[in-house]
Design a protein around this motif. Structure first.
Motif, PDB file in Angstrom:
ATOM      1  N   LYS A 253       0.820  -1.210   0.000  1.00 11.74           N
ATOM      2  CA  LYS A 253       0.000   0.000   0.000  1.00 11.74           C
ATOM      3  C   LYS A 253       0.855   1.260   0.000  1.00 11.74           C
ATOM      4  N   ASP A 254       2.115   1.130   0.454  1.00 12.31           N
ATOM      5  CA  ASP A 254       3.029   2.277   0.431  1.00 12.31           C
ATOM      6  C   ASP A 254       3.545   2.563  -0.975  1.00 12.31           C
ATOM      7  N   GLY A 255       3.427   1.585  -1.870  1.00  9.35           N
ATOM      8  CA  GLY A 255       3.946   1.746  -3.222  1.00  9.35           C
ATOM      9  C   GLY A 255       2.871   1.805  -4.288  1.00  9.35           C
ATOM     10  N   LEU A 256       1.604   1.827  -3.860  1.00 10.10           N
ATOM     11  CA  LEU A 256       0.486   1.854  -4.799  1.00 10.10           C
ATOM     12  C   LEU A 256      -0.455   3.007  -4.464  1.00 10.10           C
TER      13      LEU A 256
ATOM     14  N   VAL B 196       2.890 -11.072 -13.907  1.00  7.66           N
ATOM     15  CA  VAL B 196       2.901 -11.273 -12.454  1.00  7.66           C
ATOM     16  C   VAL B 196       1.743 -12.165 -12.007  1.00  7.66           C
ATOM     17  N   GLU B 197       1.116 -12.831 -12.978  1.00  5.62           N
ATOM     18  CA  GLU B 197       0.104 -13.857 -12.703  1.00  5.62           C
ATOM     19  C   GLU B 197      -1.137 -13.306 -12.023  1.00  5.62           C
ATOM     20  N   ILE B 198      -1.607 -12.160 -12.536  1.00  8.35           N
ATOM     21  CA  ILE B 198      -2.882 -11.585 -12.124  1.00  8.35           C
ATOM     22  C   ILE B 198      -3.812 -11.655 -13.329  1.00  8.35           C
TER      23      ILE B 198
ATOM     24  N   ARG C 284      -9.871  -1.907  -8.299  1.00  7.53           N
ATOM     25  CA  ARG C 284      -8.979  -1.141  -7.431  1.00  7.53           C
ATOM     26  C   ARG C 284      -8.169  -2.095  -6.554  1.00  7.53           C
ATOM     27  N   PRO C 285      -6.968  -1.668  -6.164  1.00  6.00           N
ATOM     28  CA  PRO C 285      -6.106  -2.556  -5.368  1.00  6.00           C
ATOM     29  C   PRO C 285      -6.759  -3.047  -4.082  1.00  6.00           C
ATOM     30  N   GLY C 286      -7.678  -2.266  -3.520  1.00  2.00           N
ATOM     31  CA  GLY C 286      -8.339  -2.684  -2.294  1.00  2.00           C
ATOM     32  C   GLY C 286      -9.139  -3.963  -2.450  1.00  2.00           C
ATOM     33  N   GLN C 287      -9.419  -4.350  -3.687  1.00  2.00           N
ATOM     34  CA  GLN C 287     -10.150  -5.585  -3.954  1.00  2.00           C
ATOM     35  C   GLN C 287      -9.208  -6.778  -4.113  1.00  2.00           C
TER      36      GLN C 287
ATOM     37  N   GLY D 137      -3.472  -9.856  -0.298  1.00  2.71           N
ATOM     38  CA  GLY D 137      -2.136  -9.358   0.033  1.00  2.71           C
ATOM     39  C   GLY D 137      -1.088  -9.765  -0.982  1.00  2.71           C
ATOM     40  N   GLY D 138      -1.124 -11.040  -1.406  1.00  2.00           N
ATOM     41  CA  GLY D 138      -0.160 -11.508  -2.387  1.00  2.00           C
ATOM     42  C   GLY D 138      -0.347 -10.838  -3.733  1.00  2.00           C
ATOM     43  N   MET D 139      -1.593 -10.614  -4.134  1.00  2.00           N
ATOM     44  CA  MET D 139      -1.867  -9.936  -5.398  1.00  2.00           C
ATOM     45  C   MET D 139      -1.407  -8.480  -5.348  1.00  2.00           C
ATOM     46  N   LEU D 140      -1.588  -7.838  -4.190  1.00  2.46           N
ATOM     47  CA  LEU D 140      -1.124  -6.457  -4.046  1.00  2.46           C
ATOM     48  C   LEU D 140       0.387  -6.368  -4.272  1.00  2.46           C
ATOM     49  N   GLN D 141       1.115  -7.321  -3.698  1.00  2.51           N
ATOM     50  CA  GLN D 141       2.563  -7.281  -3.860  1.00  2.51           C
ATOM     51  C   GLN D 141       2.958  -7.553  -5.315  1.00  2.51           C
ATOM     52  N   ARG D 142       2.245  -8.460  -5.978  1.00  3.08           N
ATOM     53  CA  ARG D 142       2.531  -8.712  -7.385  1.00  3.08           C
ATOM     54  C   ARG D 142       2.207  -7.490  -8.237  1.00  3.08           C
ATOM     55  N   LEU D 143       1.132  -6.788  -7.890  1.00  3.33           N
ATOM     56  CA  LEU D 143       0.794  -5.561  -8.611  1.00  3.33           C
ATOM     57  C   LEU D 143       1.868  -4.501  -8.411  1.00  3.33           C
ATOM     58  N   GLN D 144       2.377  -4.385  -7.188  1.00  3.03           N
ATOM     59  CA  GLN D 144       3.437  -3.413  -6.939  1.00  3.03           C
ATOM     60  C   GLN D 144       4.689  -3.756  -7.754  1.00  3.03           C
ATOM     61  N   ILE D 145       4.986  -5.040  -7.868  1.00  2.36           N
ATOM     62  CA  ILE D 145       6.124  -5.469  -8.679  1.00  2.36           C
ATOM     63  C   ILE D 145       5.895  -5.098 -10.141  1.00  2.36           C
TER      64      ILE D 145
END
Length: 278
Positions: free
Chosen positions: A119-122, A158-160, A168-171, A174-182
């Motif tokens: 969340k700090d990077g998105l 990133v396999e999403i 939105r990222p809130g949906q 946790g693992g998907m959020l990190q993959r999205l940030q990557i």
């Protein structure tokens, strides 16, 4: 301790020959010292990062590894010392002496930073696709169709599921959020990425999948990275060289397999034995 297979991406001999053949480092940290008031953050920390390698910084909480990461990524100015980065034009730049606009441009294009808390990077207020597009637009992209197609491509990498592009990222989990940030960080093909405890707080099974993803992406893209982690299993899986930190100082450095299999410093020996007993 993360339940993953502990193996070095390359043998120590292969890496030794590889780095000896590199003419110029991508990043040089020279004598970095930083204080938080009267409290020491790090002292006289020096090292080099070469193209294509992953350098791990390990140590207990408070050892100074996160301070060093913030200094070398340009997020904080050191009390003394230099951070020299060799850009895509083969110019060696002092990150802390650059005009703010130039430094920000580098951070949006040639450098990436993956936070422990995604969340700090998105930007949680816009869609996943917009998060990826924002970095592309900051780097100069302007054609909508191309930006969207690259965002879709990186979601796949990133396999999403690409059907989640407009969510939105809130949906996301946790693992998907990190993959999205990557994906957001790698879409501009950076040359150097900073990884701050990238698997922290995730379930073991999610960690294993994410580590495989990071290892595959950094290997296929030939990215250089600096990894901060307290988990020696993560360090062994991802990094080729290690810096072991204690109380703001580097106490041992070397090829990852050598440091973890035959630690020389008493503190490193304690870290390794504590991990084996866990």
């Amino acid at each position: 301790m993360t339940n993953i297979q502990e193996q070095s991406p390359k043998t120590g001999q292969e890496l030794s020959l590889q780095y000896e053949s590199e003419k110029e480092p991508l990043l040089r940290a020279q004598g970095l010292t930083h204080y938080y008031g009267d409290k020491l953050g790090c002292r006289e920390v020096s090292f080099e990062v070469y193209p294509g390698e992953i350098l791990g910084l390990v140590g207990e909480s408070g050892s100074g590894k996160t301070t060093v990461l913030k200094l070398i990524s340009g997020q904080m100015r050191p009390y003394s010392g230099q951070v020299l980065y060799r850009d895509a034009h083969d110019q060696e730049l002092d990150l802390h002496l650059l005009p703010e606009g130039h430094r920000r441009l580098l951070l949006r294009t040639e450098l990436g930073f993956v936070h422990q808390n995604p969340k700090d990077g998105l930007n949680m207020a816009v869609s996943a696709g917009a998060n990826i597009a924002d970095r592309l637009l900051s780097g100069g992209a302007r054609v909508y169709r191309e930006v969207r197609n690259r965002a879709l491509d990186w979601l796949e990498r990133v396999e999403i599921n690409t059907e989640r592009l407009d969510d939105r990222p809130g949906q996301y989990s946790g693992g998907m959020l990190q993959r999205l940030q990557i994906a957001r960080n790698l879409v501009t093909s950076p040359r150097l990425v900073f990884l701050d405890e990238p698997t922290g707080g995730l379930d073991v099974s999610v960690q294993a999948k994410l580590l495989d993803l990071i290892r595959n992406l950094t290997g296929s893209l030939k990215l250089a990275a600096v990894l901060v982690t307290h988990d020696l299993a993560v360090a062994r899986l991802l990094s080729q060289r290690l810096l072991v930190m204690k109380e703001g100082r580097v106490v041992e450095t070397g090829l990852t397999d050598r440091v973890l299999d035959d630690p020389q410093d008493p503190y490193t020996q304690l870290l390794v034995s504590s991990t084996l007993e866990a």
